[in-house]
Structure formats: structure tokens, C-alpha cells
Design a protein around this motif. Structure first.
Motif, PDB file in Angstrom:
ATOM      1  N   LYS A 103       0.841  -1.186   0.000  1.00  9.91           N
ATOM      2  CA  LYS A 103       0.000   0.000   0.000  1.00  9.91           C
ATOM      3  C   LYS A 103       0.880   1.240   0.000  1.00  9.91           C
ATOM      4  O   LYS A 103       1.911   1.287   0.674  1.00  9.91           O
ATOM      5  N   TYR A 104       0.493   2.250  -0.687  1.00 12.14           N
ATOM      6  CA  TYR A 104       1.260   3.485  -0.775  1.00 12.14           C
ATOM      7  C   TYR A 104       1.045   4.300   0.491  1.00 12.14           C
ATOM      8  O   TYR A 104      -0.083   4.550   0.899  1.00 12.14           O
ATOM      9  N   GLU A 105       2.116   4.711   1.100  1.00  5.98           N
ATOM     10  CA  GLU A 105       2.049   5.601   2.249  1.00  5.98           C
ATOM     11  C   GLU A 105       2.931   6.789   1.927  1.00  5.98           C
ATOM     12  O   GLU A 105       4.129   6.641   1.693  1.00  5.98           O
ATOM     13  N   PRO A 106       2.363   8.017   1.912  1.00  9.85           N
ATOM     14  CA  PRO A 106       3.174   9.181   1.578  1.00  9.85           C
ATOM     15  C   PRO A 106       4.247   9.437   2.642  1.00  9.85           C
ATOM     16  O   PRO A 106       4.069   9.131   3.824  1.00  9.85           O
TER      17      PRO A 106
END
Length: 109
Positions: A103-106
Motif C-alpha cells: 500500500k502506498y504511504e506518503p
């Protein structure tokens, strides 16, 4: 090709001039029903009376609309077999096996 095979099929004593009068794949003109202005060619019933259904009509209605209903339900519950779903599941499994997050996490910048 058709003409030459027909000439070969003629008996030996038959003259070739007769071949010109032969009509290949011909038939009579299609039958034309004069329009009467009546729906489906049926006369409307007199006032106060209902149209009498023919025996096959209910079978057709139940068969047609029942099949459409069953087809709609089956289509709604169809399993997802798209390549995108399979690839996403496979990528998640491989990334989890390597210890990566899928999952993309900034970043905190």
C-alpha cells in the motif's frame, strides 16, 4: 466454375444452346401480405371482450423473461476472473514474501 460443371453434367446428345434458358438458384418472388392495419393481423375484439391468448404465448413469456431473470442473477454473481484481479493478488503475495509494503504511504516530507 458453376457453368463449366453444369456443362460437364449435361448428357452428350444435349445441345449447349439449351443451357442459356436454365435459371440457376431461381425461385418465385416472396409472398406479400397486404397490410390490414390490424396489430399482428388480428381483428380487435368487440367492446367488453378480452383477447384470447393462444396456448404458446404464456410459455414464450415465462421462458423469455424467466431466462433473462436467471441470466441477470447469474451475471451478477459471476466470479471475478479478470487478469487485473489475479495480477494484483499475485503482486501482493510476492511483495509480502519479500517484506515490502504493497500500500502506498506518503512520506513525511
Amino acid at each position: 466454375m458453376l457453368l463449366t460443371s453444369s456443362i460437364r453434367a449435361l448428357p452428350a446428345g444435349r445441345p449447349l444452346t439449351r443451357l442459356r434458358s436454365v435459371r440457376f438458384a431461381s425461385h418465385d418472388a416472396p409472398h406479400f401480405n397486404e397490410p390490414t392495419g390490424m396489430l399482428f393481423g388480428e381483428k380487435p375484439p368487440p367492446p367488453g371482450f378480452r383477447r384470447i391468448k393462444q396456448p404458446w404465448e404464456n410459455i414464450w413469456y415465462y421462458g423469455m423473461y424467466g431466462t433473462m431473470l436467471i441470466g441477470g442473477v447469474l451475471l451478477y454473481f459471476k466470479p471475478d476472473t479478470s487478469i487485473q484481479t489475479w495480477a494484483l493478488k499475485e503482486a501482493k503475495q510476492r511483495m509480502e514474501a519479500r517484506g515490502e509494503k504493497y500500500k502506498y504511504e506518503p512520506s513525511s516530507h
